[in-house]
Motif scaffolding. Structure first.
Motif, PDB file in Angstrom:
ATOM      1  N   ARG A 151       0.821  -1.220   0.000  1.00 55.54           N
ATOM      2  CA  ARG A 151       0.000   0.000   0.000  1.00 55.54           C
ATOM      3  C   ARG A 151       0.848   1.260   0.000  1.00 55.54           C
ATOM      4  O   ARG A 151       1.847   1.354   0.707  1.00 55.54           O
ATOM      5  CB  ARG A 151      -0.922   0.009   1.217  1.00 55.54           C
ATOM      6  CG  ARG A 151      -2.000  -1.035   1.143  1.00 55.54           C
ATOM      7  CD  ARG A 151      -2.915  -1.050   2.325  1.00 55.54           C
ATOM      8  NE  ARG A 151      -3.170   0.248   2.932  1.00 55.54           N
ATOM      9  CZ  ARG A 151      -3.920   0.417   4.008  1.00 55.54           C
ATOM     10  NH1 ARG A 151      -4.497  -0.617   4.594  1.00 55.54           N
ATOM     11  NH2 ARG A 151      -4.089   1.620   4.521  1.00 55.54           N
ATOM     12  N   ASP A 152       0.403   2.261  -0.772  1.00 52.97           N
ATOM     13  CA  ASP A 152       1.133   3.526  -0.873  1.00 52.97           C
ATOM     14  C   ASP A 152       1.234   4.258   0.459  1.00 52.97           C
ATOM     15  O   ASP A 152       2.286   4.789   0.803  1.00 52.97           O
ATOM     16  CB  ASP A 152       0.479   4.450  -1.905  1.00 52.97           C
ATOM     17  CG  ASP A 152       0.684   3.971  -3.326  1.00 52.97           C
ATOM     18  OD1 ASP A 152       1.602   3.156  -3.570  1.00 52.97           O
ATOM     19  OD2 ASP A 152      -0.078   4.415  -4.208  1.00 52.97           O
ATOM     20  N   ASP A 153       0.146   4.293   1.251  1.00 51.93           N
ATOM     21  CA  ASP A 153       0.188   4.996   2.526  1.00 51.93           C
ATOM     22  C   ASP A 153       1.145   4.315   3.508  1.00 51.93           C
ATOM     23  O   ASP A 153       1.836   4.982   4.279  1.00 51.93           O
ATOM     24  CB  ASP A 153      -1.208   5.174   3.137  1.00 51.93           C
ATOM     25  CG  ASP A 153      -1.941   3.859   3.382  1.00 51.93           C
ATOM     26  OD1 ASP A 153      -1.675   2.866   2.665  1.00 51.93           O
ATOM     27  OD2 ASP A 153      -2.800   3.830   4.287  1.00 51.93           O
ATOM     28  N   HIS A 154       1.229   2.999   3.462  1.00 47.33           N
ATOM     29  CA  HIS A 154       2.179   2.277   4.314  1.00 47.33           C
ATOM     30  C   HIS A 154       3.613   2.558   3.860  1.00 47.33           C
ATOM     31  O   HIS A 154       4.519   2.680   4.684  1.00 47.33           O
ATOM     32  CB  HIS A 154       1.903   0.778   4.302  1.00 47.33           C
ATOM     33  CG  HIS A 154       0.631   0.407   5.003  1.00 47.33           C
ATOM     34  ND1 HIS A 154       0.165  -0.881   5.046  1.00 47.33           N
ATOM     35  CD2 HIS A 154      -0.272   1.143   5.679  1.00 47.33           C
ATOM     36  CE1 HIS A 154      -0.971  -0.920   5.729  1.00 47.33           C
ATOM     37  NE2 HIS A 154      -1.250   0.307   6.112  1.00 47.33           N
ATOM     38  N   TRP A 155       3.808   2.645   2.549  1.00 47.98           N
ATOM     39  CA  TRP A 155       5.136   2.959   2.012  1.00 47.98           C
ATOM     40  C   TRP A 155       5.589   4.345   2.464  1.00 47.98           C
ATOM     41  O   TRP A 155       6.729   4.526   2.882  1.00 47.98           O
ATOM     42  CB  TRP A 155       5.123   2.879   0.481  1.00 47.98           C
ATOM     43  CG  TRP A 155       6.447   3.212  -0.112  1.00 47.98           C
ATOM     44  CD1 TRP A 155       6.802   4.380  -0.728  1.00 47.98           C
ATOM     45  CD2 TRP A 155       7.614   2.387  -0.127  1.00 47.98           C
ATOM     46  NE1 TRP A 155       8.107   4.318  -1.131  1.00 47.98           N
ATOM     47  CE2 TRP A 155       8.625   3.101  -0.771  1.00 47.98           C
ATOM     48  CE3 TRP A 155       7.881   1.103   0.346  1.00 47.98           C
ATOM     49  CZ2 TRP A 155       9.896   2.590  -0.962  1.00 47.98           C
ATOM     50  CZ3 TRP A 155       9.151   0.592   0.150  1.00 47.98           C
ATOM     51  CH2 TRP A 155      10.135   1.331  -0.495  1.00 47.98           C
TER      52      TRP A 155
END
Length: 123
Positions: free
Chosen positions: A97-101
């Protein structure tokens, strides 16, 4: 936010020292892969892992809180004359996931700054 020294833990209260990190992204799936390399682990020195509580995952701790990741692979690489000397530990995990990245990258910037690490783009 409080001031917390960024740390990486496999076991409760045992901060490990990251030697290197490699970040990759799959061209096919877009999933990001992280490879963390440790030259040693405090958790296995003097059998400290038997005296501390295991998380069962890897904890990345900083002023924003705790990131809990489940490694897809943890490899202990041995060498030396008798093959019993720990050379390094490789821990791999995915971040889809982008937000986790983005959160992971904020952690890495804090960790790098606190530990005198730098970034280089290797292709």
């Amino acid at each position: 936010m409080t001031s917390v020294t960024p740390s990486i833990e496999f076991f409760d209260g045992l901060s490990e020292e990251l030697s290197n990190v490699s970040l990759r992204r799959s061209k096919d799936t877009g999933v990001r892969n992280v490879l963390m390399i440790f030259k040693s682990l405090k958790a296995i020195e003097k059998f400290q892992s038997f005296t501390k509580r295991s998380y069962g995952d890897l904890r990345l701790i900083d002023s924003e809180g705790i990131i809990s990741v489940e490694p897809s692979s943890v490899k202990l690489i041995f060498g030396g004359d008798e093959g019993d000397e720990l050379i390094r530990v490789e821990c791999t995990f995915e971040i889809p996931r982008d937000d986790h990245w983005e959160r992971f990258m904020r952690f890495m910037h804090r960790y790098a700054e606190a530990n005198g690490m730098g970034y280089s783009d290797q292709k």
